[in-house]
Write a protein that holds these residues in place. Structure first.
Motif, PDB file in Angstrom:
ATOM      1  N   GLY A 205      11.987  64.608  86.850  1.00  0.00           N
ATOM      2  CA  GLY A 205      12.547  63.825  87.952  1.00  0.00           C
ATOM      3  C   GLY A 205      11.452  63.597  88.971  1.00  0.00           C
ATOM      4  O   GLY A 205      10.264  63.615  88.626  1.00  0.00           O
ATOM      5  N   ASN A 206      11.848  63.420  90.213  1.00  0.00           N
ATOM      6  CA  ASN A 206      10.848  63.330  91.267  1.00  0.00           C
ATOM      7  C   ASN A 206      10.120  64.672  91.352  1.00  0.00           C
ATOM      8  O   ASN A 206       8.897  64.757  91.405  1.00  0.00           O
ATOM      9  N   GLY A 207      10.914  65.745  91.324  1.00  0.00           N
ATOM     10  CA  GLY A 207      10.371  67.068  91.024  1.00  0.00           C
ATOM     11  C   GLY A 207      10.534  67.229  89.528  1.00  0.00           C
ATOM     12  O   GLY A 207      11.396  66.587  88.940  1.00  0.00           O
ATOM     13  N   SER A 277       5.151  57.543  95.126  1.00  0.00           N
ATOM     14  CA  SER A 277       5.563  58.755  94.405  1.00  0.00           C
ATOM     15  C   SER A 277       6.593  58.398  93.335  1.00  0.00           C
ATOM     16  O   SER A 277       6.973  59.230  92.532  1.00  0.00           O
ATOM     17  N   ASP A 278       7.050  57.160  93.361  1.00  0.00           N
ATOM     18  CA  ASP A 278       8.093  56.720  92.435  1.00  0.00           C
ATOM     19  C   ASP A 278       7.441  56.252  91.132  1.00  0.00           C
ATOM     20  O   ASP A 278       6.592  55.356  91.141  1.00  0.00           O
ATOM     21  N   ARG A 280       8.403  54.424  88.841  1.00  0.00           N
ATOM     22  CA  ARG A 280       8.552  52.989  88.511  1.00  0.00           C
ATOM     23  C   ARG A 280       7.420  52.177  89.128  1.00  0.00           C
ATOM     24  O   ARG A 280       6.852  51.291  88.491  1.00  0.00           O
ATOM     25  N   GLU A 283       4.268  52.916  87.237  1.00  0.00           N
ATOM     26  CA  GLU A 283       4.311  52.186  85.946  1.00  0.00           C
ATOM     27  C   GLU A 283       3.958  50.715  86.148  1.00  0.00           C
ATOM     28  O   GLU A 283       3.150  50.153  85.409  1.00  0.00           O
ATOM     29  N   ALA A 325      16.637  64.012  83.429  1.00  0.00           N
ATOM     30  CA  ALA A 325      16.370  63.656  84.836  1.00  0.00           C
ATOM     31  C   ALA A 325      15.783  62.240  84.938  1.00  0.00           C
ATOM     32  O   ALA A 325      15.528  61.597  83.911  1.00  0.00           O
ATOM     33  N   GLY A 326      15.572  61.769  86.175  1.00  0.00           N
ATOM     34  CA  GLY A 326      15.226  60.367  86.436  1.00  0.00           C
ATOM     35  C   GLY A 326      14.211  59.760  85.483  1.00  0.00           C
ATOM     36  O   GLY A 326      14.476  58.730  84.851  1.00  0.00           O
ATOM     37  N   ASN A 330      15.115  57.773  81.960  1.00  0.00           N
ATOM     38  CA  ASN A 330      14.984  56.314  82.157  1.00  0.00           C
ATOM     39  C   ASN A 330      13.632  55.691  81.825  1.00  0.00           C
ATOM     40  O   ASN A 330      13.557  54.481  81.642  1.00  0.00           O
ATOM     41  N   SER A 331      12.579  56.488  81.807  1.00  0.00           N
ATOM     42  CA  SER A 331      11.274  55.858  81.611  1.00  0.00           C
ATOM     43  C   SER A 331      10.906  55.810  80.125  1.00  0.00           C
ATOM     44  O   SER A 331      10.403  56.792  79.550  1.00  0.00           O
ATOM     45  N   ARG A 357      18.080  53.784  78.376  1.00  0.00           N
ATOM     46  CA  ARG A 357      18.009  54.481  79.659  1.00  0.00           C
ATOM     47  C   ARG A 357      19.333  55.196  79.898  1.00  0.00           C
ATOM     48  O   ARG A 357      20.402  54.601  79.739  1.00  0.00           O
TER      49      ARG A 357
HETATM   50  P1  ADP Z   1      15.119  64.139  91.990  1.00  0.00           P
HETATM   51  O1  ADP Z   1      16.543  64.521  91.632  1.00  0.00           O
HETATM   52  O2  ADP Z   1      14.101  65.177  91.674  1.00  0.00           O
HETATM   53  O3  ADP Z   1      14.960  63.532  93.342  1.00  0.00           O
HETATM   54  P2  ADP Z   1      15.458  62.142  89.916  1.00  0.00           P
HETATM   55  O4  ADP Z   1      15.868  62.981  88.765  1.00  0.00           O
HETATM   56  O5  ADP Z   1      16.473  61.250  90.544  1.00  0.00           O
HETATM   57  O6  ADP Z   1      14.710  62.975  91.021  1.00  0.00           O
HETATM   58  O7  ADP Z   1      14.229  61.225  89.415  1.00  0.00           O
HETATM   59  C1  ADP Z   1      13.572  60.323  90.245  1.00  0.00           C
HETATM   60  C2  ADP Z   1      12.470  59.681  89.427  1.00  0.00           C
HETATM   61  O8  ADP Z   1      13.049  58.967  88.327  1.00  0.00           O
HETATM   62  C3  ADP Z   1      11.650  58.677  90.222  1.00  0.00           C
HETATM   63  O9  ADP Z   1      10.274  58.908  90.021  1.00  0.00           O
HETATM   64  C4  ADP Z   1      12.038  57.353  89.613  1.00  0.00           C
HETATM   65  O10 ADP Z   1      10.996  56.463  89.620  1.00  0.00           O
HETATM   66  C5  ADP Z   1      12.375  57.740  88.194  1.00  0.00           C
HETATM   67  N1  ADP Z   1      13.206  56.697  87.586  1.00  0.00           N
HETATM   68  C6  ADP Z   1      14.476  56.394  87.870  1.00  0.00           C
HETATM   69  N2  ADP Z   1      14.868  55.298  87.175  1.00  0.00           N
HETATM   70  C7  ADP Z   1      13.806  54.916  86.431  1.00  0.00           C
HETATM   71  C8  ADP Z   1      13.536  53.853  85.488  1.00  0.00           C
HETATM   72  N3  ADP Z   1      14.476  52.974  85.191  1.00  0.00           N
HETATM   73  N4  ADP Z   1      12.318  53.791  84.931  1.00  0.00           N
HETATM   74  C9  ADP Z   1      11.378  54.673  85.240  1.00  0.00           C
HETATM   75  N5  ADP Z   1      11.536  55.681  86.103  1.00  0.00           N
HETATM   76  C10 ADP Z   1      12.734  55.807  86.689  1.00  0.00           C
END
Ligand code: ADP
Length: 394
Positions: A205-207, A277-278, A280, A283, A325-326, A330-331, A357
């Motif tokens: 995820g972000n973490g 930090s994102d 996306r 990428e 996780a994110g 999704n990536s 995703r």
């Molecule tokens: P946390 O709960 O730790 O805040 P998340 O599990 O929500 O984090 O993950 C956030 C991360 O997921 C971000 O870096 C975001 O860019 C990435 N993310 C979310 N959707 C997508 C996507 N469609 N493609 C790529 N990365 C994604």
């Protein structure tokens, strides 16, 4: 039975209300900017999302609005119907190894380890207090992020530092995201149809953190004393040479809190890419040829691969690798890059299957030596399950 799963942050409060044991979400929502101006909350009910701009001066006020929503939307006729409230809690150190009913001892542990989770543990206490005020007869359960990792052996959780740092100051690896690692490792065992498994969970995820789980028990994880260890994260550096800290303090004159801030908030994907930090944004930058975005992505993938390799060897193989996780869910391109670098182990990506995703799916080919799966995490459900079980045991 109605059960609430709650995640209180320093200025936010997320909740989901479940009908258990059916595991049906009845209503969910998030309160934001608590104690800050322009506060608001959003409620999700019957597929609709409704936003309310209200003043939320503290968590107790937020729980007041929450209870009002539950009653007005006929989710409950009386708050007495809510039998259990599960509170996501971060740091339980080595004192708590499972979800527990909140009592004075548990509250003392959360308070005591505030030094290790200065933002999160106080928020959990505030959340517990606010919900107890409105639901004094419910059973309140603390679900710790560190609990699942308590099965790590000593040689995994100790740091090679003076031993009295451990005995006097509790310096050791605790790990985080335990609720997610537990949920995903249980789910993969259900998919595989057995419990005697060796599984690598990649919570990206972000973490982010990885865990090595043998027969349902964690034997190692990548986060440490704090969340700033292991893989490259959104803005955290993850593993670095510890001597960088005194060196950079000396050459720049930065103080310890400035360095700490730089390593937690200005490092990782953000620090390397200089863009975001994102993942996306990184990428997109990489796709446009931004060299630092390409480097950030490369470092990210490499570190995840290093941990997978390490856990594969430590466990003597693996029955499955799971992405969650994110980023993990999704990536598509991050998963592709990671799995392609695992070819030496005989792992083969199914590109078409990977083109998804946020869906549970096998993403490797039939002849892949180790199956890789996307398994969307569900920490709230895990909290609700543990809470339901503890209420039933009582
Ligand atoms: P946390 O709960 O730790 O805040 P998340 O599990 O929500 O984090 O993950 C956030 C991360 O997921 C971000 O870096 C975001 O860019 C990435 N993310 C979310 N959707 C997508 C996507 N469609 N493609 C790529 N990365 C994604």
């Amino acid at each position: 039975m109605k059960v609430l799963a709650v995640n209180a942050g320093s200025s936010s409060l997320k909740f989901q209300m479940y009908e258990m044991p059916e595991e049906k979400v009845l209503i969910s929502g998030v309160f934001e900017r608590i104690g800050i101006e322009n506060s608001f909350y959003t409620i999700k009910l019957n597929g609709e999302k409704i936003r309310h701009e209200v003043e939320l001066s503290n968590h107790s006020v937020a729980v007041g609005f929450l209870t009002k929503e539950l009653l007005e939307n006929n989710i409950v006729e009386s708050l007495e119907e809510i039998k259990g409230v599960g509170h996501r809690t971060v740091q339980g150190a080595d004192k708590i190894s499972d979800s527990v009913i909140v009592n004075d001892y548990v509250e003392d542990v959360i308070k005591k380890y505030t030094t290790l989770a200065p933002l999160h543990n106080p928020a959990s206490l505030v959340g517990i207090k606010a919900f107890k005020e409105y639901m004094p007869n419910a059973i309140h359960v603390a679900v710790f992020d560190t609990a699942f990792h308590q099965t790590m052996p000593e040689e995994a959780f100790m740091y090679a530092v003076p031993y009295d740092w451990y005995t006097n100051y509790a310096v050791r690896k605790y790990g985080m995201h335990g609720t997610s690692h537990k949920y995903v490792s249980r789910r993969i065992n259900e998919i595989l149809g057995r419990d005697d498994t060796k599984v690598i969970v990649c919570h990206l995820g972000n973490g982010g953190s990885l865990s090595a789980v043998v027969n349902g028990k964690c034997i190692d994880t990548s986060m440490g004393l704090t969340p700033n260890a292991g893989i490259v994260m959104g803005s955290r550096c993850g593993d670095i040479d510890a001597s960088i800290i005194p060196y950079i303090m000396e050459v720049t004159g930065m103080n310890i809190s400035e360095v700490d801030k730089a390593l937690n908030k200005e490092s990782g994907l953000l620090g390397i890419s200089g863009v975001s930090s994102d993942s996306r944004d990184v990428e997109n930058g990489a796709n446009e040829g931004n060299k630092r975005c390409i480097l950030a992505q490369g470092m990210y993938v490499r570190r995840v691969v290093e941990y997978i390799a390490k856990y594969y060897v430590l466990m003597g193989g693996a029955d499955a690798i799971c992405f969650t996780a994110g980023i993990g869910e999704n990536s598509i391109s991050t998963r592709e890059k990671i799995i392609e670098r695992l070819a030496v182990l005989g792992i083969k990506l199914d590109k078409e299957a990977n083109n998804i995703r946020g869906e549970e799916r096998l993403i490797t080919t039939k002849d892949s030596s180790i199956p890789c799966y996307v398994i969307p995490t569900n920490e709230e459900l895990m909290i609700a399950r543990d809470t339901y079980n503890l209420v039933n045991e009582k």
